[in-house]
Design a protein around this motif. Sequence first.
Motif, short mmCIF file in Angstrom:
data_model
loop_
_atom_site.label_atom_id
_atom_site.label_comp_id
_atom_site.label_asym_id
_atom_site.label_seq_id
_atom_site.Cartn_x
_atom_site.Cartn_y
_atom_site.Cartn_z
N UNK A 144 4.99 7.30 -7.99
CA UNK A 144 4.61 7.65 -9.36
C UNK A 144 5.79 8.25 -10.12
N UNK A 145 5.67 8.20 -11.43
CA UNK A 145 6.55 8.96 -12.30
C UNK A 145 5.68 9.56 -13.39
N UNK A 194 0.82 -1.22 0.00
CA UNK A 194 0.00 0.00 0.00
C UNK A 194 0.85 1.27 0.00
N UNK A 195 2.07 1.18 0.47
CA UNK A 195 2.95 2.35 0.47
C UNK A 195 3.65 2.50 -0.88
N UNK A 235 4.37 5.15 6.06
CA UNK A 235 4.61 5.40 4.63
C UNK A 235 5.07 6.85 4.47
N UNK A 236 6.28 7.01 3.97
CA UNK A 236 6.92 8.32 3.91
C UNK A 236 7.32 8.67 2.49
N UNK A 237 6.96 9.87 2.03
CA UNK A 237 7.40 10.28 0.69
C UNK A 237 8.89 10.63 0.70
N UNK A 274 7.66 6.51 -2.54
CA UNK A 274 7.23 6.37 -1.15
C UNK A 274 7.85 5.10 -0.59
N UNK A 275 8.32 5.17 0.66
CA UNK A 275 8.94 4.02 1.33
C UNK A 275 8.44 3.94 2.77
N UNK A 276 8.38 2.72 3.30
CA UNK A 276 8.03 2.52 4.71
C UNK A 276 9.25 2.85 5.58
#
Length: 159
Positions: free
Chosen positions: A71-72, A65-66, A92-94, A85-87
Amino acid sequence: LSLPQIFKFNIMKNFLFAVAALLSLAACKRDDEPVSPLLGTWRYTGGNFISGADGSSFNPHPANSCDSQSTIEFKKGFYAVRQDFKMVSGTCTPEAVENLRYTYNEATKVLKLIASDGTEEEYTVSLLDGSNLHLETPIGDANLDGVNDKDLDTYTKIK
């Protein structure tokens, strides 16, 4: 109508026709960049590894979900914006938004993303249609069979 009047009328008619033709050509917008199916925003959906020995797929890694928020966006003028985005500690952090330049050779299917510091990432586009984008990169021998493999990342067009 006399012959000189008919002659003047025909000259005037031809002149007006020529002016109208020139105006219609001047009104046409000319794009220097052809429209590419690459243009638009693509959401990461996951991927897998591809065996270099036999082309089989292994180690699927669907987006969680993260990851699926990453996107690109490919824009006209050969600009791209990537947001990953990474956990991090369960949240979940941009990551930082990356403004990139890109090149895409439709004949060789090579896509290059170029960062502001000149660093390049090279991908092979194995699928590009109106809704799917598949990018491959070499990864070394992931399945330890003595042959280098590929990482395949998949994206779905969202706009």
